[in-house]
Every structure is written in structure tokens, then in C-alpha cells.
Design a protein around this motif. Structure first.
Motif, PDB file in Angstrom:
ATOM      1  N   ASN A 242     -93.658  17.369  41.124  1.00 42.26           N
ATOM      2  CA  ASN A 242     -93.899  16.424  42.230  1.00 42.26           C
ATOM      3  C   ASN A 242     -94.153  15.000  41.750  1.00 42.26           C
ATOM      4  OD1 ASN A 242     -93.533  18.347  44.255  1.00 42.26           O
ATOM      5  ND2 ASN A 242     -95.651  19.020  44.048  1.00 42.26           N
ATOM      6  N   ILE A 243     -93.509  14.619  40.677  1.00 42.90           N
ATOM      7  CA  ILE A 243     -93.565  13.243  40.190  1.00 42.90           C
ATOM      8  C   ILE A 243     -92.452  12.487  40.888  1.00 42.90           C
ATOM      9  CG2 ILE A 243     -93.280  11.759  38.166  1.00 42.90           C
ATOM     10  CD1 ILE A 243     -94.349  14.117  36.487  1.00 42.90           C
ATOM     11  N   PRO A 244     -92.739  11.315  41.472  1.00 41.52           N
ATOM     12  CA  PRO A 244     -91.686  10.584  42.177  1.00 41.52           C
ATOM     13  C   PRO A 244     -90.557  10.162  41.228  1.00 41.52           C
ATOM     14  CG  PRO A 244     -93.816   9.491  42.429  1.00 41.52           C
ATOM     15  CD  PRO A 244     -94.024  10.661  41.541  1.00 41.52           C
ATOM     16  N   VAL A 245     -89.345  10.467  41.647  1.00 41.13           N
ATOM     17  CA  VAL A 245     -88.160  10.125  40.860  1.00 41.13           C
ATOM     18  C   VAL A 245     -87.404   9.041  41.625  1.00 41.13           C
ATOM     19  CG1 VAL A 245     -85.985  10.999  39.942  1.00 41.13           C
ATOM     20  CG2 VAL A 245     -88.012  12.440  39.924  1.00 41.13           C
ATOM     21  N   PRO A 246     -87.042   7.947  40.960  1.00 43.96           N
ATOM     22  CA  PRO A 246     -86.334   6.880  41.679  1.00 43.96           C
ATOM     23  C   PRO A 246     -84.973   7.354  42.164  1.00 43.96           C
ATOM     24  CG  PRO A 246     -86.406   6.422  39.330  1.00 43.96           C
ATOM     25  CD  PRO A 246     -87.244   7.637  39.563  1.00 43.96           C
ATOM     26  N   ASN A 247     -84.613   6.878  43.354  1.00 45.97           N
ATOM     27  CA  ASN A 247     -83.335   7.238  43.948  1.00 45.97           C
ATOM     28  C   ASN A 247     -82.304   6.158  43.594  1.00 45.97           C
ATOM     29  OD1 ASN A 247     -81.236   7.975  45.547  1.00 45.97           O
ATOM     30  ND2 ASN A 247     -82.445   8.215  47.402  1.00 45.97           N
TER      31      ASN A 247
ATOM     32  N   ILE B 163     -76.913  14.516  28.453  1.00 45.05           N
ATOM     33  CA  ILE B 163     -76.906  14.859  29.879  1.00 45.05           C
ATOM     34  C   ILE B 163     -77.871  16.006  30.169  1.00 45.05           C
ATOM     35  CG2 ILE B 163     -75.460  15.799  31.729  1.00 45.05           C
ATOM     36  CD1 ILE B 163     -73.156  14.140  30.512  1.00 45.05           C
ATOM     37  N   LEU B 164     -77.924  16.993  29.303  1.00 47.83           N
ATOM     38  CA  LEU B 164     -78.860  18.110  29.509  1.00 47.83           C
ATOM     39  C   LEU B 164     -80.304  17.629  29.425  1.00 47.83           C
ATOM     40  CD1 LEU B 164     -79.126  21.135  30.031  1.00 47.83           C
ATOM     41  CD2 LEU B 164     -79.221  21.454  27.553  1.00 47.83           C
ATOM     42  N   ALA B 165     -80.593  16.726  28.498  1.00 40.61           N
ATOM     43  CA  ALA B 165     -81.964  16.196  28.379  1.00 40.61           C
ATOM     44  C   ALA B 165     -82.350  15.412  29.624  1.00 40.61           C
ATOM     45  CB  ALA B 165     -82.079  15.333  27.132  1.00 40.61           C
ATOM     46  N   ILE B 166     -81.439  14.574  30.126  1.00 41.93           N
ATOM     47  CA  ILE B 166     -81.730  13.796  31.343  1.00 41.93           C
ATOM     48  C   ILE B 166     -81.929  14.739  32.530  1.00 41.93           C
ATOM     49  CG2 ILE B 166     -80.746  12.179  33.012  1.00 41.93           C
ATOM     50  CD1 ILE B 166     -79.410  10.770  30.591  1.00 41.93           C
ATOM     51  N   ALA B 167     -81.039  15.699  32.681  1.00 47.40           N
ATOM     52  CA  ALA B 167     -81.143  16.626  33.806  1.00 47.40           C
ATOM     53  C   ALA B 167     -82.419  17.457  33.725  1.00 47.40           C
ATOM     54  CB  ALA B 167     -79.918  17.534  33.838  1.00 47.40           C
ATOM     55  N   THR B 168     -82.765  17.884  32.532  1.00 48.01           N
ATOM     56  CA  THR B 168     -83.988  18.664  32.363  1.00 48.01           C
ATOM     57  C   THR B 168     -85.219  17.828  32.685  1.00 48.01           C
ATOM     58  OG1 THR B 168     -82.912  20.000  30.666  1.00 48.01           O
ATOM     59  CG2 THR B 168     -85.305  20.054  30.736  1.00 48.01           C
ATOM     60  N   GLY B 169     -85.231  16.603  32.206  1.00 48.74           N
ATOM     61  CA  GLY B 169     -86.372  15.718  32.480  1.00 48.74           C
ATOM     62  C   GLY B 169     -86.545  15.437  33.961  1.00 48.74           C
ATOM     63  N   LEU B 170     -85.425  15.130  34.642  1.00 46.62           N
ATOM     64  CA  LEU B 170     -85.506  14.864  36.081  1.00 46.62           C
ATOM     65  C   LEU B 170     -85.921  16.112  36.850  1.00 46.62           C
ATOM     66  CD1 LEU B 170     -82.383  12.579  36.608  1.00 46.62           C
ATOM     67  CD2 LEU B 170     -84.790  11.919  36.736  1.00 46.62           C
ATOM     68  N   SER B 171     -85.411  17.258  36.450  1.00 47.99           N
ATOM     69  CA  SER B 171     -85.771  18.509  37.131  1.00 47.99           C
ATOM     70  C   SER B 171     -87.249  18.835  36.952  1.00 47.99           C
ATOM     71  CB  SER B 171     -84.916  19.655  36.605  1.00 47.99           C
ATOM     72  OG  SER B 171     -83.561  19.417  36.863  1.00 47.99           O
TER      73      SER B 171
END
Length: 77
Positions: free
Chosen positions: A51-56, A37-45
């Protein structure tokens, strides 16, 4: 770029605070889930900071729930 570095620093501090206690308590599954979870959250953050588009995820759920919502609307009219 500075935002990404700050995010990495904060996630590293969180890891340094949490992981030793999880290892000491031999909570292997908690350690795996925490790290994931920390890796996913860090990557998305970091993606957002750069300013890389993140899918919603709502865009993925919309095709599933739109027909249900329309059926309820038609039922209540």
C-alpha cells in the motif's frame, strides 16, 4: 507483508527459469533487459502490495496532451 513475500517468490522462480537459458545462449543484452524489467516490475508490485503510493505515468503525460486535446475540442466545436 505476505503479498510481498509471494511476489518475491514468484519473481525468483521466473528468474530461475529464464536466466540460465539466457546465459547458456549468451544473450547478454536480453539478460540485462530481462533483469531490469523484472526488477522494476517486482519493485512496483511490492510497493502496491504494501500500500505504498505508486506514481501514475498518466499524471506525467497529462500536461503534455491536455493542450492538444483542448485544441482538438475547440477545432471540432
Amino acid at each position: 507483508m505476505l503479498g510481498a513475500i509471494e511476489i518475491l517468490m514468484v519473481s525468483s522462480l521466473i528468474s530461475l527459469y529464464e536466466i540460465p537459458q539466457l546465459i547458456q545462449d549468451k544473450r547478454k543484452m536480453d539478460l540485462i533487459m530481462f533483469s531490469l524489467i523484472l526488477a522494476i516490475a517486482t519493485g512496483l508490485s511490492i510497493a502496491l502490495a504494501l500500500n505504498i503510493p505508486v506514481p501514475n505515468p498518466v499524471d506525467w503525460l497529462r500536461p503534455i496532451f491536455d493542450p492538444v486535446g483542448q485544441s482538438v475540442d475547440n477545432l471540432l466545436k
